[in-house]
Design a protein around this motif. Structure first.
Motif, short mmCIF file in Angstrom:
data_model
loop_
_atom_site.label_atom_id
_atom_site.label_comp_id
_atom_site.label_asym_id
_atom_site.label_seq_id
_atom_site.Cartn_x
_atom_site.Cartn_y
_atom_site.Cartn_z
N GLN A 51 -23.19 -54.22 -1.88
CA GLN A 51 -22.19 -53.42 -1.17
C GLN A 51 -22.34 -51.93 -1.47
O GLN A 51 -21.96 -51.09 -0.66
CB GLN A 51 -20.78 -53.90 -1.53
CG GLN A 51 -20.50 -55.26 -0.91
CD GLN A 51 -19.16 -55.81 -1.30
OE1 GLN A 51 -18.19 -55.08 -1.41
NE2 GLN A 51 -19.10 -57.12 -1.51
N LEU A 56 -20.44 -49.52 1.25
CA LEU A 56 -19.06 -49.99 1.36
C LEU A 56 -18.30 -49.79 0.06
O LEU A 56 -17.08 -49.71 0.05
CB LEU A 56 -19.04 -51.47 1.74
CG LEU A 56 -19.56 -51.75 3.14
CD1 LEU A 56 -19.71 -53.24 3.37
CD2 LEU A 56 -18.63 -51.16 4.19
N LEU A 57 -19.03 -49.72 -1.04
CA LEU A 57 -18.43 -49.37 -2.32
C LEU A 57 -19.18 -48.15 -2.84
O LEU A 57 -20.37 -48.01 -2.59
CB LEU A 57 -18.57 -50.52 -3.33
CG LEU A 57 -17.80 -51.80 -3.07
CD1 LEU A 57 -18.15 -52.85 -4.11
CD2 LEU A 57 -16.32 -51.54 -3.08
N ARG A 87 -26.08 -46.09 8.34
CA ARG A 87 -26.42 -46.83 9.54
C ARG A 87 -27.85 -47.36 9.53
O ARG A 87 -28.21 -48.17 10.36
CB ARG A 87 -26.19 -45.96 10.77
CG ARG A 87 -24.70 -45.77 11.00
CD ARG A 87 -24.41 -45.15 12.33
NE ARG A 87 -22.98 -45.31 12.62
CZ ARG A 87 -22.41 -44.92 13.74
NH1 ARG A 87 -23.13 -44.34 14.67
NH2 ARG A 87 -21.14 -45.11 13.94
N LEU A 91 -26.08 -54.76 6.77
CA LEU A 91 -25.59 -55.62 5.69
C LEU A 91 -25.10 -56.95 6.26
O LEU A 91 -24.22 -56.97 7.11
CB LEU A 91 -24.47 -54.89 4.96
CG LEU A 91 -23.89 -55.52 3.71
CD1 LEU A 91 -24.98 -55.87 2.72
CD2 LEU A 91 -22.92 -54.55 3.06
#
Ligand SMILES: Nc1ncnc2c1ncn2[C@@H]1O[C@H](COP(=O)(O)OP(=O)(O)O)[C@@H](O)[C@H]1O
Ligand SMILES: [Mg+2]
Lengths: 298, 265
Positions: A51, A56-57, A87, A91
């Motif tokens: 992630q 995302l993290l 982008r 994932l």
């Protein structure tokens, strides 16, 4: 050009009784065009690491760079660069089929490309291509509901939804978890085809050492949020003790070959190139023939 | 993203309050709430405030966490105070438009607010020091005498347990689904309101599917283990009263008696 993690640390729910440090000072470089496997026991931080790569993290300390762009942006200009870098990464989550939501397979796969602002004609081309990549017939399946498919097919639709974004880096969390042997083989095959055709860099998490052994050319073993081992599969898995310490097992194939060698079958040193059961079978047949020939000659 | 939502209210620990039997805590809380409403002289408020303060210290829950539970009440407190300030007849100290502000109103408003704050703090202390599972066990135990008049105590407790059990799971699931859709370019933070509302669909549909799947699995698993309601069912963790509990019962009874005696005098 590569994915680079420098001294990445991350803690979940800091300052609460549920605080949990998931990553501790990870340094990792994933080369473009490689197939990298992340292995480790449950809770070793594999998903957390993925992630971070997907943006995302964001790490508490250290940084994650995709092609040189830091994913944690502060200024407006950095934000644009970070978004562009994000982008490039596609994932695919664990049990990705649980995120399907549209009425038809076409619409579900088109969700991502539309979010990226593509024109409808481009979207259609992307969907067509992505469905071909995951071996789903476009005309037969485009209007079907994704919820009427088998588990393996649903997983493939979810994968197509990410492939339609044309990621330069495809990052998968346990892509074969919960699939039957055939579904597992097909999925690995698709990943390998994609890598061969597009040169997409692949990073995947797996619990299954056979999968890792079959397709990875670099293995990273995590333990308690730290990197324990890293290198080519044959080298990494040769370190039996460390592998066991990480809560993993050597691939069956490798253990079979070691056992055969110990039993006196003259397997050549090329066995490091053996990755799949078919290749192993061939190597064993060759070795036995050679052995048979020698005993005859005596 | 959703990780800053604390899971339930429970704050794990091993303080005196944590070790108290949950049934005791519920009964004592109930008694104290009754006392709060019955006895409303300044001296009574002082006693109750000191008691609450003592409990807060005993619980070892950080003060900030405890006071944080008052946050949702802030507006209600302000509103209550203002209404009492403006609408209590008595000695006027100021005049505002059509309202007359009185000393009595000031005092009244203050005590009403104090009562609300104490009420909330005491109830929060219960949920902060008792895990949800223990709480439902205790509720079932306390409600079980009512089974005879048809209250489905076990079923109520089981439903509560299951609901509570799945709150963190569903938060986690929502977090995962949101991340997965974000990875496909969904944007939940910027854009027009219409766009943002439309973006809720990709979260809600998988979430609902997952809830039904989990409910189905759970029902199947419970049935496979021969669950058939509360009859004859025993518990793995039996509740036992400790000396500490008797002390708490005794203390509460004494407190109520003293307050009542003072009231009657
Ligand atoms: N959303 C979360 N909130 C709190 N802790 C988490 C969360 N996700 C993972 N963790 C914890 O972080 C650690 C690493 O988890 P994870 O990266 O999911 O491991 P893996 O994928 O290797 O099994 C685990 O100890 C896990 O309990
Ligand atoms: Mg994981």
């Amino acid at each position: 050009m590569a994915i680079e993690l420098q001294d990445v640390s991350f803690t979940y729910l800091p300052g609460t009784p549920y605080e949990r440090q998931a990553l501790r000072g990870i340094n990792l470089k994933i080369q473009e065009g490689s197939i990298t496997a992340l292995a480790g026991h449950t809770g070793s931080g594999k998903s957390t690491l993925l992630q971070h790569i997907g943006g995302l993290l964001h790490p508490d300390r250290g940084q994650v760079c995709i092609d040189g762009a830091d994913l944690a942006a502060h200024t407006k200009q950095e934000k644009r660069a970070a978004l562009a870098a994000c982008r490039k990464v596609g994932l695919v989550f664990q049990y990705a089929e649980h995120q399907l939501f549209e009425e038809s397979i076409y619409e579900d796969i088109a969700f991502g490309p539309r979010n990226f602002g593509l024109a409808e004609t481009d979207v259609e081309a992307r969907v067509r291509e992505a469905m071909a990549r995951v071996h789903l017939d476009y005309d037969a399946y485009r209007d079907r509901s994704p919820f009427q498919l088998s588990g393996g097919q649903m997983r493939r639709v979810a994968l197509a939804g990410v492939l339609a974004l044309h990621p330069a880096y495809l990052v998968l969390d346990e892509p074969t978890a919960g699939l039957d042997p055939r579904g597992r083989r097909e999925l690995l095959q698709m990943i390998r085809e994609l890598h061969a055709a597009e040169g997409t860099t692949i990073v995947f998490v797996s619990h299954n050492m056979e999968d890792v052994f079959a397709i990875a050319d670099e293995v990273v073993v995590l333990r308690q949020g730290m990197i324990l081992l890293q290198g080519a599969p044959a080298d990494v898995f040769a370190q039996g003790e460390q592998i066991a310490a990480a809560g993993l097992r050597q691939p069956e194939l490798m253990r079979l070959l070691s056992a055969l060698r110990a039993a006196g079958v003259p397997l050549s040193a090329e066995e490091t190139a053996v990755r799949t059961p078919a290749e192993a079978a061939q190597a064993i047949v060759c070795a036995l023939k050679e052995k048979g020939g020698r005993t005859h000659a005596q | 993203m959703l990780s800053n939502i604390t899971i339930g209210q429970y704050f794990p620990g091993n303080s005196l309050l944590h070790r108290l039997d949950p049934r005791t805590k519920i009964v004592v809380l109930f008694a104290l709430i009754v006392a709060l409403f019955l006895f409303d002289r300044p001296a009574d408020y002082l006693v109750m405030s000191l008691l609450t303060l003592a409990f807060m210290l005993l619980s070892r829950v950080p003060l900030r966490t405890l006071l944080g539970s008052l946050k949702p009440l802030w507006w209600i407190l302000l509103f209550t105070f203002l209404i009492h300030l403006c609408s209590t007849p008595g000695e006027e100290f100021a005049h505002l438009w059509v309202f007359s502000l009185t000393f009595e109103g000031l005092a009244h408003g203050f005590f009403i607010c104090l009562r609300l704050v104490l009420l909330l703090l005491l109830s929060s202390l219960l949920t902060f020091t008792t895990s949800p599972l223990k709480l439902t066990d205790a509720l079932e135990a306390l409600l079980s005498p009512l089974k005879r008049i048809g209250v489905p105590a076990h079923e109520l407790a089981m439903m509560m347990t299951i609901a509570l059990r799945f709150v963190p799971t569903l938060i986690e699931e929502t977090d995962k689904i949101m991340k997965a859709q974000q990875a496909r370019g969904a944007d939940f933070v910027t854009g027009s309101i219409v766009r943002r509302l439309k973006n809720v669909v990709p979260i809600l549909v998988p979430l609902f599917i997952s809830v039904f799947r989990r409910a189905d699995d759970l029902a199947m698993a419970m049935e496979a283990r021969c669950y058939h309601g509360g009859e004859g069912r025993t518990q793995m963790k039996q509740l036992h009263f400790l000396p500490l509990d008797y002390l708490a019962w005794g203390g509460t009874a004494l407190l109520l008696a003293v307050l009542a005696a003072l009231w009657l005098l």
